[in-house]
Design an enzyme around this catalytic site. Structure first.
Site, PDB file in Angstrom:
ATOM      1  CG  ASP A  34     115.931  70.144  52.654  1.00 48.95           C
ATOM      2  OD1 ASP A  34     116.475  70.341  53.765  1.00 48.95           O
ATOM      3  OD2 ASP A  34     116.439  69.433  51.766  1.00 48.95           O
TER       4      ASP A  34
ATOM      5  CG  ASN B 206     117.619  59.509  57.976  1.00 51.65           C
ATOM      6  OD1 ASN B 206     118.206  58.509  58.356  1.00 51.65           O
ATOM      7  ND2 ASN B 206     116.620  60.018  58.667  1.00 51.65           N
TER       8      ASN B 206
ATOM      9  CB  CYS C  95     117.441  68.403  58.055  1.00 50.23           C
ATOM     10  SG  CYS C  95     119.051  69.085  57.627  1.00 50.23           S
ATOM     11  NE  ARG C  96     113.188  67.952  54.769  1.00 49.12           N
ATOM     12  CZ  ARG C  96     112.818  67.828  53.505  1.00 49.12           C
ATOM     13  NH1 ARG C  96     111.682  68.359  53.099  1.00 49.12           N
ATOM     14  NH2 ARG C  96     113.560  67.187  52.639  1.00 49.12           N
ATOM     15  CB  SER C  97     113.333  61.915  58.302  1.00 47.32           C
ATOM     16  OG  SER C  97     114.643  61.788  57.857  1.00 47.32           O
TER      17      SER C  97
ATOM     18  CB  CYS D 227     113.594  64.136  54.859  1.00 43.42           C
ATOM     19  SG  CYS D 227     115.159  63.873  55.726  1.00 43.42           S
TER      20      CYS D 227
END
Length: 162
Positions: free
Chosen positions: A129, A15, A17-19, A12
């Site tokens: 995001d 690095n 939140c999402r990943s 993401c």
């Protein structure tokens, strides 16, 4: 077996939140199937905004409520060696994908895909995001990642012949 026979990098922007959520969710799914030793999982960001920082507290809180522990993960940027090392680099959105493709040596561009490609029923082209939104954004991201992880598991099982 010392060496994983399939390697996946979740990517993401920062690095945090999402990943890392995808890394933790998919790691847990592999552990539940007792095949974590066959797959290397990592996460990274297209930007080095948060070097060595833990995941966003909101991301950690929402993930923890679902049984995923992100607390030991640390942010890092995508580095040149990642393109050689990983078999699959999964981006969260179109901006991440464009940046990754720009950074990636041509022989490895075929390894870049979007995590949303593995969604089973939900029609979404990206994992959005949640950083600037509220709690619902983090919950929505976790829903999408959990669903995409099911499709990714089917793909991974084919790759490792488990």
């Amino acid at each position: 077996m010392n060496e994983a026979n399939f390697k996946i990098l979740f990517v993401c922007m920062g690095n945090i939140c999402r990943s890392p959520a995808a890394e933790a969710i998919f790691t847990k799914k592999l552990t539940e199937r007792d095949i974590l030793h066959k797959v290397k999982i990592d996460s990274a960001g297209t930007h080095n905004f948060h070097p060595n920082a833990p995941p966003d507290e909101r991301s950690q809180k929402h993930a923890f409520k679902r049984g995923y522990d992100l607390s030991n993960l640390r942010a890092r940027p995508v580095v040149e060696g990642d393109f050689e090392e990983f078999d699959l680099l999964l981006t969260m959105d179109w901006d991440n994908r464009a940046l990754l493709e720009e950074m990636c040596p041509a022989p490895h561009r075929h390894k870049i895909r979007g995590l949303a490609e593995f969604l089973q029923t939900t029609q979404a082209s990206v994992i959005p995001d949640p950083y600037y939104g509220g709690d619902q954004g983090f919950e929505h991201v976790l829903d999408l990642i959990e669903e995409a992880s099911e499709g990714l598991m089917k793909f991974t099982l084919q790759k490792i012949k488990a």
